[in-house]
Write an enzyme that holds these catalytic residues in place. Structure first.
Site, PDB file in Angstrom:
ATOM      1  CB  THR A  15      -0.561   0.025   1.126  1.00 18.36           C
ATOM      2  OG1 THR A  15      -1.682  -1.258   1.483  1.00 18.36           O
ATOM      3  CG2 THR A  15      -1.950   1.732   1.865  1.00 18.36           C
ATOM      4  CG  ASP A  60      -1.636  -6.705  -2.891  1.00 21.03           C
ATOM      5  OD1 ASP A  60      -1.490  -7.563  -1.721  1.00 21.03           O
ATOM      6  OD2 ASP A  60      -3.095  -5.921  -2.939  1.00 21.03           O
ATOM      7  CB  THR A  94      -0.264  -3.801   6.181  1.00 25.87           C
ATOM      8  OG1 THR A  94      -1.157  -3.715   5.992  1.00 25.87           O
ATOM      9  CG2 THR A  94       0.830  -1.720   6.544  1.00 25.87           C
ATOM     10  CG  ASP A  95      -3.536  -7.196   3.169  1.00 25.86           C
ATOM     11  OD1 ASP A  95      -3.693  -6.510   3.848  1.00 25.86           O
ATOM     12  OD2 ASP A  95      -3.934  -7.765   2.204  1.00 25.86           O
ATOM     13  CB  CYS A 267      -5.823 -17.851  23.657  1.00 23.13           C
ATOM     14  SG  CYS A 267      -7.262 -19.265  24.023  1.00 23.13           S
TER      15      CYS A 267
END
Length: 339
Positions: A15, A60, A94-95, A267
């Site tokens: 991005t 990307d 960032t993904d 968790c």
């Protein structure tokens, strides 16, 4: 912590450098020109002597795969050993930023220079973007002196490369280190054949969360697909359906075939302690190695680094249980700086 004599800026896409296309934002090449324009427009921004390389074509980061990790590893090593850089800034989408930071943490063991990954939630060309604050914040962190190893800088925070996770998709503070409990101390000496000199090959890996209703046939289909390593995201402190004999037998069969089975907690603040519950002990008996407080990103990256180096299952299992770069221990070895 040496001053930066030469900084390598590596741009992989993401991005931070995207531009509008007919179907939405797309990666764009030539980010170095935009960086130079920003330095002229904001002379108060400081950069050490720097060089620039970019992935061709830039991607990307949603399309990131193991081959890209190896390409980035090669580019970083070349920047240090051939171009004489003693710090590296990697601009990344960032993904999968946390996945790449974790993988590179293991692929670059022993390199001896700091590597910082950063990116942006909005393109650098958009008013109010976080791109320049992240980029120059990462540069400032490097200039102030960082220990060798992989770091992630985002939203004003410097994070451990093998502990960070992306927690948000619409906030500038998208990344954090989860407070997952960790035990033990850092391995004092890097194992032979696992430092940054070691070449890796692609590995067939999988990640599977346990969930109520998971069928043994589903697990078996995954394990029978040629998976060499599985990250199994267990409940709580490492429990699972201990009364499902067929599911446990599927795990045993896979382990007998040489598949490495790594258990982590699903968790966000969890860690694996198989001896706490009988339901956890059943998974350990079926062949799982405990991943302590490792994140999914760290577990996947570490499995790739170990199995990609060609280690047999037993040796990979041993090193999975050892802390190599701070991924599953709070303390450093004697005489070492903690990143």
């Amino acid at each position: 912590m040496a001053a930066i004599d030469q900084l390598m800026v590596l741009y992989s896409g993401g991005t931070i450098g995207m531009q509008a296309g007919p179907r939405g934002l797309v990666p764009a090449a030539g980010f170095d020109a935009r960086l130079r324009e920003r330095l002229i427009a904001e002379p108060q921004r400081r950069m050490p002597p720097w060089r620039y390389r970019e992935l061709s074509p830039p991607i990307d980061s949603a399309n990131m795969h193991q081959g890209h990790w190896l390409t980035l590893r090669d580019a970083i090593v070349a920047a240090v050993e051939k171009d004489g850089c003693n710090a590296v800034l990697l601009l990344h989408g960032t993904d999968t930023l946390a996945y790449s930071a974790a993988a590179l943490s293991f692929l670059l063991l022993g390199l001896g220079v700091p590597v910082v990954l950063t990116g942006a939630m909005l393109p650098a060309s958009v008013p109010g973007s976080d791109a320049w604050d992240n980029l120059f914040g990462a540069v400032d962190a490097l200039a102030q002196g960082l220990v060798p190893g992989v770091h992630l800088y985002f939203g004003g925070r410097l994070l451990h490369g093998a502990r960070a996770s992306k927690l948000g998709s619409a906030t500038f503070e998208a990344f954090a280190e989860l407070p997952r409990r960790r035990h033990g101390s850092r391995t004092a000496t890097l194992p032979a054949g696992l430092d940054y000199h070691t070449l890796r090959q692609p590995v067939n890996l999988a990640v599977l969360p346990l969930f109520p209703g998971l069928r043994a046939t589903q697990l078996r289909a995954l394990l029978d697909s040629g998976v060499q390593g599985l990250v199994l995201e267990c409940y709580g402190s490492g429990t699972g359906p201990s009364d499902d004999a067929e599911l446990l037998e599927a795990l045993r069969e896979a382990r007998r075939r040489g598949t490495v089975l790594l258990g982590i907690s699903q968790c966000p603040h969890g860690h694996v302690a198989f001896d706490t519950y009988a339901a956890g002990d059943a998974l350990r008996e079926a062949g799982l190695i405990g991943g302590d407080g490792m994140t999914r990103e760290a577990a996947l990256g570490k499995l790739f680094a170990l199995l990609g180096a060609g280690l047999p299952a037993e040796e990979a299992e041993y090193w999975l249980a050892q802390d190599l770069c701070g991924e599953c221990a709070d303390s450093s070895p004697a005489g070492a700086d903690r990143p």
